[in-house]
Design an enzyme around this catalytic site. Structure first.
Site, PDB file in Angstrom:
ATOM      1  N   ARG A 289       0.807  -1.221   0.000  1.00  0.00           N
ATOM      2  CA  ARG A 289       0.000   0.000   0.000  1.00  0.00           C
ATOM      3  C   ARG A 289       0.841   1.273   0.000  1.00  0.00           C
ATOM      4  O   ARG A 289       0.534   2.221  -0.700  1.00  0.00           O
ATOM      5  CB  ARG A 289      -0.927  -0.011   1.207  1.00  0.00           C
ATOM      6  CG  ARG A 289      -2.010  -1.036   1.051  1.00  0.00           C
ATOM      7  CD  ARG A 289      -2.955  -1.068   2.211  1.00  0.00           C
ATOM      8  NE  ARG A 289      -4.018  -2.011   1.886  1.00  0.00           N
ATOM      9  CZ  ARG A 289      -5.012  -2.327   2.696  1.00  0.00           C
ATOM     10  NH1 ARG A 289      -5.077  -1.784   3.893  1.00  0.00           N
ATOM     11  NH2 ARG A 289      -5.932  -3.179   2.325  1.00  0.00           N
ATOM     12  N   GLU A 377      -8.595  -0.902  16.442  1.00  0.00           N
ATOM     13  CA  GLU A 377      -7.767   0.071  15.716  1.00  0.00           C
ATOM     14  C   GLU A 377      -7.214   1.147  16.635  1.00  0.00           C
ATOM     15  O   GLU A 377      -6.192   1.778  16.330  1.00  0.00           O
ATOM     16  CB  GLU A 377      -8.588   0.691  14.578  1.00  0.00           C
ATOM     17  CG  GLU A 377      -7.760   1.561  13.648  1.00  0.00           C
ATOM     18  CD  GLU A 377      -8.482   1.936  12.363  1.00  0.00           C
ATOM     19  OE1 GLU A 377      -9.418   1.231  11.964  1.00  0.00           O
ATOM     20  OE2 GLU A 377      -8.085   2.953  11.761  1.00  0.00           O
TER      21      GLU A 377
END
Ligand SMILES: Cc1cc2nc3c(=O)[nH]c(=O)nc-3n(C[C@H](O)[C@H](O)[C@H](O)COP(=O)(O)OP(=O)(O)OC[C@H]3O[C@@H](n4cnc5c(N)ncnc54)[C@H](O)[C@@H]3O)c2cc1C
Length: 562
Positions: A289, A377
């Protein structure tokens, strides 16, 4: 209103719901709350793709291989204790979800595992045709509903955690929340509190997030005394949908089709360009990414971008039949948007997607502050400077389960230490009569534009300093007293509380990015292009008397039995 519970869980995404189930089945009473609808508010329900897990269902695999790949992707900054927990506990959670009926795609009776960049073998489970996150959320909601001892409440926006003052050791004893539907303040006393409030990507103009992901969890934990790490590492998803207009679909929906079909990333001259930046793709999908984000941004900068300022993603070389097989019913949803992939490419560009940084925690998900745990997260460190595809849902599930277990054990031995006097400052904010005339919606837009333009994937000292100036001005304009009348669904007041957190967290991201004078993973400094050995350290952030203090700390590199 006042609520008493053993375990308070703030946020009902994958992490919060798994934590609730685990704490309740251990015997604790659980209060699971969310600012949105339970199990429908954050990233988990939006995640359409894959879950990385070393099941070895189709290809032999072991969690240690997954861990090696996770550490490699983290560019020297991975907290190996947390990464090990993610990789080692992943298969068990995924099998448990399977038994709960999530519906993982199967081939020949085995859970199918797709290949994704950065993984050394096919390792990503999924529920087919963009249904992974919705199916994970639905399954967890169902199990939450049938588990005794879990009380749920939506529309509750937590504005601050409560810390014991005086005699106690500063432990967290609960929270103060705003009931959005009535404007009423709510206090919650808990023996253990888990913050599972998700990420921060709403700070950016183009993001894949829900409106609830403005970094509340980081701000809550920080104000309660817990340190954060690696806040400069915001992951940009390279191929977020850009054009043509696409309604009713997730902007990062192209990834699963790249897993299946490869697809070609092309510049304005219709040439594959990633080889120019070190990774040749030739129709396959192999680039990570951070490198793809870099390659697309550089092509645009060189004047070779697509018309809307991104790159083309083309499946035109695939037959209609191959597309139908890979995309299933999604091909019809694309047709409804006038997109025919046999005849046209789409345009894609980087979009803020996930946050690697977050609250520091040990492998039991306990923060430095007694009584305060974190999951999902909101936890920092497990993915270092760059996250592998599919690791975030696994992180939410495994960390949630572990946090629920730790919280239940703490509640079993703990006492209720909440005092209304300790909640005074937060309650005072909630009942304030705010009259200042500020346009909070415009302030959110200015902040998002600033973060995108100056604290995006490519940073310089000048851009970061400019961003810090604007964030400072916005903070001064926001003031210290909420605006709005505090009635039902008072959006101005909600914006005020959101901005209070967003501005604090944005300032930290920018300051951490300014201090890290190198380029590593998702943090790229154009004025410091190389990765430097002396920067193989985490940056730890604390709040001292309202001021942000940054320091370097050694990376946790300890793969010991847990
Ligand atoms: C569009 C999209 C696609 C993705 N695809 C994938 C994928 O395919 N694979 C993968 O591994 N990862 C993916 N990710 C990342 C992954 O989904 C998340 O990292 C993960 O689901 C986070 O789970 P969580 O439980 O920590 O947080 P979330 O699921 O975001 O839940 C947090 C919850 O906290 C609530 N909340 C926030 N603040 C407050 C507050 N102050 N008071 C009360 N409640 C609050 C929110 O409303 C929300 O419901 C994707 C993310 C997005 C946005």
């Amino acid at each position: 209103m006042h609520v008493e519970t053993d375990v308070l869980i703030i946020g009902s995404g994958g992490a919060g719901m798994y934590a609730a189930i685990e704490a309740a089945r251990g015997g604790a009473s659980v209060f699971l709350l969310d600012r949105s609808l339970i199990g429908r508010g954050g990233a988990t329900v939006m995640a359409q793709m894959t879950v990385a897990v070393a099941l070895g269902a189709q290809t032999p695999d072991h969690w240690s291989h997954h861990l090696a790949d996770t550490i490699q992707a983290g560019r020297g900054l991975t907290d190996e204790r947390l990464a090990r927990l993610l990789c080692e506990d992943g298969p068990d959670c995924i099998r448990e979800m399977d038994a709960w009926g999530v519906g993982w795609a199967r081939r020949d009776g085995h859970i199918t595992q797709a290949f994704a960049p950065g993984h050394d073998r096919p390792r990503c489970a999924y529920v087919d045709f963009l249904n992974t996150g919705p199916a994970v959320s639905k399954t967890l909601r169902t199990v939450v509903n049938r588990t005794n001892g879990i009380h749920k409440a939506g529309d509750l926006l937590v504005v601050d955690l409560v810390r014991q003052k005086g005699e106690g050791d500063g432990e967290v004893t609960g929270a103060v929340a705003l009931h959005l539907a009535t404007g009423a303040p709510v206090t919650i006393a808990a023996k253990a509190t888990i913050v599972a409030a998700g990420g921060l990507t709403r700070l950016y103009r183009r993001n894949s997030a829900s409106a609830n992901m403005g970094g509340d969890g980081y701000a809550l934990a920080l104000r309660a005394g817990a340190p954060l790490i690696d806040m400069e590492f915001v992951q940009f998803f390279p191929i977020g949908h850009l054009a043509p207009r696409l309604i009713g679909m997730d902007p990062i929906m192209w990834d699963p089709f790249r897993y299946k079909l490869g697809g070609r990333l092309l510049n304005a001259d219709r040439e594959e360009f990633t080889g120019r930046y070190g990774t040749r793709e030739d129709g396959k999908y192999v680039i990570t990414r951070d490198l793809a984000t870099y390659a697309i941004a550089k092509e645009v900068e060189a004047g070779r971008g697509s018309p809307h300022g991104g790159a083309y993603l083309s499946f035109e070389h695939c037959s209609a039949q191959a597309l139908r097989e890979a995309f299933g019913p999604v091909i019809d949803r694309l047709a409804a948007n006038d997109i025919d992939l046999t005849k046209m490419p789409v345009e894609v560009a980087p979009i803020a997607h996930y946050h690697m940084g977050g609250v520091t925690a040990d492998a039991r998900m306990q923060t430095e502050v007694p009584g305060l745990l974190v999951a999902g997260e909101v936890v920092g460190g497990a993915n270092g400077a760059n996250r592998l595809s599919g690791n975030a849902i696994t992180e939410a599930l495994t960390f949630g389960r572990r946090a629920g277990r730790t919280a239940e054990a703490r509640a079993r031995d703990g006492k209720q230490g909440f005092a209304v006097a300790d909640a005074g400052a937060a309650l005072d904010l909630l009942t304030a009569d705010g009259s200042a005339a500020i346009n909070t919606a415009a302030m959110v837009q200015t902040l998002q534009a600033t973060m995108a333009d100056d604290v995006g994937p490519f940073r310089t000292k000048e851009k970061l300093a400019r961003a810090l100036g604007i964030i400072g001005d916005l903070t001064a304009a926001l003031g210290e007293r909420p605006v709005g009348d505090g009635g039902r669904f008072d959006m101005q007041r909600i914006d005020w509380f959101d901005l209070r957190n967003m501005l604090l967290v944005a300032r930290i991201v920018a300051q951490a990015a300014l201090r890290r004078t190198e380029s590593r993973g998702a943090h790229q400094r154009e004025d410091f292009p190389g990765m430097l050995p002396e920067w193989q350290v985490n940056q730890v952030v604390r709040l001292r008397d309202g001021e942000v203090a940054l320091a370097s700390a050694p990376v946790v590199a300890e793969v010991a039995a847990q």
